[in-house]
Design an enzyme around this catalytic site. Sequence first.
Site, PDB file in Angstrom:
ATOM      1  N   ILE A  14      54.014  39.096   8.127  1.00  0.00           N
ATOM      2  CA  ILE A  14      52.688  38.788   9.388  1.00  0.00           C
ATOM      3  C   ILE A  14      52.302  40.433   9.345  1.00  0.00           C
ATOM      4  O   ILE A  14      51.356  40.225   9.365  1.00  0.00           O
ATOM      5  CB  ILE A  14      53.342  38.402  11.003  1.00  0.00           C
ATOM      6  CG1 ILE A  14      53.895  37.242  10.638  1.00  0.00           C
ATOM      7  CG2 ILE A  14      52.032  39.142  11.908  1.00  0.00           C
ATOM      8  CD1 ILE A  14      54.267  36.772  12.171  1.00  0.00           C
ATOM      9  N   LYS A 160      64.406  38.030  21.010  1.00  0.00           N
ATOM     10  CA  LYS A 160      63.043  38.662  21.400  1.00  0.00           C
ATOM     11  C   LYS A 160      62.157  38.797  22.325  1.00  0.00           C
ATOM     12  O   LYS A 160      61.681  39.313  22.797  1.00  0.00           O
ATOM     13  CB  LYS A 160      62.410  37.217  20.069  1.00  0.00           C
ATOM     14  CG  LYS A 160      61.821  37.095  18.537  1.00  0.00           C
ATOM     15  CD  LYS A 160      61.903  38.621  18.543  1.00  0.00           C
ATOM     16  CE  LYS A 160      59.952  38.684  18.069  1.00  0.00           C
ATOM     17  NZ  LYS A 160      59.728  39.907  17.639  1.00  0.00           N
ATOM     18  N   SER A 198      60.088  32.672   7.344  1.00  0.00           N
ATOM     19  CA  SER A 198      58.659  32.038   7.616  1.00  0.00           C
ATOM     20  C   SER A 198      58.324  30.519   7.404  1.00  0.00           C
ATOM     21  O   SER A 198      58.023  29.559   7.871  1.00  0.00           O
ATOM     22  CB  SER A 198      57.393  32.695   7.882  1.00  0.00           C
ATOM     23  OG  SER A 198      56.788  32.248   8.977  1.00  0.00           O
TER      24      SER A 198
HETATM   25  P1  NAP Z   1      59.486  38.735   7.973  1.00  0.00           P
HETATM   26  O1  NAP Z   1      58.450  38.892   6.666  1.00  0.00           O
HETATM   27  O2  NAP Z   1      60.931  39.109   7.876  1.00  0.00           O
HETATM   28  O3  NAP Z   1      59.023  40.922   8.345  1.00  0.00           O
HETATM   29  C1  NAP Z   1      60.189  41.594   9.267  1.00  0.00           C
HETATM   30  C2  NAP Z   1      59.784  43.356   8.750  1.00  0.00           C
HETATM   31  O4  NAP Z   1      60.985  43.636  10.063  1.00  0.00           O
HETATM   32  C3  NAP Z   1      60.190  43.181   7.727  1.00  0.00           C
HETATM   33  O5  NAP Z   1      59.018  44.501   7.393  1.00  0.00           O
HETATM   34  C4  NAP Z   1      61.863  43.818   7.794  1.00  0.00           C
HETATM   35  O6  NAP Z   1      61.837  44.924   6.899  1.00  0.00           O
HETATM   36  C5  NAP Z   1      61.514  44.695   9.494  1.00  0.00           C
HETATM   37  N1  NAP Z   1      62.809  44.497   9.854  1.00  0.00           N
HETATM   38  C6  NAP Z   1      63.833  43.861  10.283  1.00  0.00           C
HETATM   39  N2  NAP Z   1      64.855  44.975  10.467  1.00  0.00           N
HETATM   40  C7  NAP Z   1      64.680  46.143  10.027  1.00  0.00           C
HETATM   41  C8  NAP Z   1      65.271  47.475  10.635  1.00  0.00           C
HETATM   42  N3  NAP Z   1      66.675  47.097  10.574  1.00  0.00           N
HETATM   43  N4  NAP Z   1      64.401  48.276  10.626  1.00  0.00           N
HETATM   44  C9  NAP Z   1      63.132  48.775  10.643  1.00  0.00           C
HETATM   45  N5  NAP Z   1      62.031  47.428   9.324  1.00  0.00           N
HETATM   46  C10 NAP Z   1      63.020  46.318  10.027  1.00  0.00           C
HETATM   47  O7  NAP Z   1      58.313  38.397   9.384  1.00  0.00           O
HETATM   48  P2  NAP Z   1      57.434  37.839   9.903  1.00  0.00           P
HETATM   49  O8  NAP Z   1      57.553  36.442   9.714  1.00  0.00           O
HETATM   50  O9  NAP Z   1      56.676  38.235   9.026  1.00  0.00           O
HETATM   51  O10 NAP Z   1      57.757  38.383  11.246  1.00  0.00           O
HETATM   52  C11 NAP Z   1      56.880  39.444  11.818  1.00  0.00           C
HETATM   53  C12 NAP Z   1      57.296  39.423  13.618  1.00  0.00           C
HETATM   54  O11 NAP Z   1      56.950  38.617  13.926  1.00  0.00           O
HETATM   55  C13 NAP Z   1      58.820  39.421  13.929  1.00  0.00           C
HETATM   56  O12 NAP Z   1      58.660  40.643  14.779  1.00  0.00           O
HETATM   57  C14 NAP Z   1      59.117  38.472  14.040  1.00  0.00           C
HETATM   58  O13 NAP Z   1      60.021  37.748  15.284  1.00  0.00           O
HETATM   59  C15 NAP Z   1      57.847  37.516  14.326  1.00  0.00           C
HETATM   60  N6  NAP Z   1      57.591  36.169  14.996  1.00  0.00           N
HETATM   61  C16 NAP Z   1      57.995  35.654  13.521  1.00  0.00           C
HETATM   62  C17 NAP Z   1      57.556  34.487  13.384  1.00  0.00           C
HETATM   63  C18 NAP Z   1      57.091  33.105  12.475  1.00  0.00           C
HETATM   64  O14 NAP Z   1      57.057  32.094  12.875  1.00  0.00           O
HETATM   65  N7  NAP Z   1      57.376  34.099  11.279  1.00  0.00           N
HETATM   66  C19 NAP Z   1      57.237  33.281  14.595  1.00  0.00           C
HETATM   67  C20 NAP Z   1      56.742  34.449  15.593  1.00  0.00           C
HETATM   68  C21 NAP Z   1      57.122  35.258  15.892  1.00  0.00           C
HETATM   69  P3  NAP Z   1      62.651  44.737   4.992  1.00  0.00           P
HETATM   70  O15 NAP Z   1      60.880  44.393   4.035  1.00  0.00           O
HETATM   71  O16 NAP Z   1      62.207  45.743   4.608  1.00  0.00           O
HETATM   72  O17 NAP Z   1      63.663  43.729   5.266  1.00  0.00           O
END
Ligand code: NAP
Length: 337
Positions: A14, A160, A198
């Site tokens: 995202i 969350k 995702s």
């Molecule tokens: P993602 O691709 O896994 O991205 C998560 C990000 O958070 C990555 O950049 C990851 O870094 C970082 N992260 C995780 N743990 C961390 C830590 N301890 N310290 C620093 N950075 C950390 O997932 P996404 O789908 O883009 O999700 C982004 C946000 O949207 C999250 O808050 C998620 O809960 C929310 N969300 C996602 C969805 C969905 O369907 N995708 C739906 C609702 C809400 P690394 O790359 O280094 O691992």
Amino acid sequence: MAGTVLLTGSSGFIAKQVALKLLNAGYAVRGTLRRMDRADEVRAALAPYLTETAGTLGFVQADLEDDTGWAEAMQGVTALVHTASPFPIAQPKDPATVIRPAVEGTERVLKAAAAAGVTRVVLTSSTVAVLNEAKPDTLQDEADWCDVHLPTTTPYAKSKTLAERAAWEIAKARGLRLTTINPGLVLGPPLDENYGSSLALIERFLKGKDPMLPPMGLPVVDVRDVAEMHLRALQRPETEGRRYLAASGSMAFVDMGRTLKAAYPTRRIPAREAPKAVFRILALFDPDIRSILPKLGHLERVSNVRAVGEMEMEFIAPKAALLAAADWLVRHGKVWS
Ligand code: NAP
């Protein structure tokens, strides 16, 4: 000058789309990374889509579980967009591995923002922080909250919900102008091959891993719309102090299967529901299946009236978001053909 935005977790599925929207709107973006050696990968993902007038992109190293770097990261920043949070494919054995970085990380980042005088904050929350399992068949909205005390609430949903609650408390105590964006299942095309968890569900469909599907469904949204909502939140002061659900509609798993089967008729794609009893038996052995038991027989639904009315969102339809994700995965050889 649009200003400088600190974007946490800039390597995320995202976050990269958020970075693109912000840069093309003229903001300078400072992305946080856990490892600086991923900066080139993020730059390369964004480069083909940047316009001539795009803002500048830089990176800083910071981890949600460590104080190091956050105070420096906030210097000269006009707004914070906090997307970083663990998003696991499967529920972890130890819930703390997801909950602690999400909650303590949000507290750490928002307190660092407040200490540096950065008062405008947009937080990526989730529909899981909204959906209350006690009223499964109702259309839920921004007034609803997940009940973390229910035994069936997953570690991710707890992470969350507690992180968002912590953000609202800190915002109130320290005078932050907070907006949350609460997306459903985020689909649509990734910007590169690092798309987190995702699209795992869609990979699973396209690989024909499961013979039948659970009778359930959930809210869906395209990643490009989620990113646009983060941008519009920043651009519109009237969104301060408010939550915004990001969902274009809901899809039952069986409708996802049928839509994908129609688009890829030669693939083995599940398009039939299994009876609930099958999942009750499987749940005896598999904790991930146990976590979906309360959802069986229900279509989770959330209202997007606020996003449409106040942010003027014109959402990409759920089926189009699904097919855009599938098209990308097939074209990039991520699923067997
Ligand atoms: P993602 O691709 O896994 O991205 C998560 C990000 O958070 C990555 O950049 C990851 O870094 C970082 N992260 C995780 N743990 C961390 C830590 N301890 N310290 C620093 N950075 C950390 O997932 P996404 O789908 O883009 O999700 C982004 C946000 O949207 C999250 O808050 C998620 O809960 C929310 N969300 C996602 C969805 C969905 O369907 N995708 C739906 C609702 C809400 P690394 O790359 O280094 O691992």
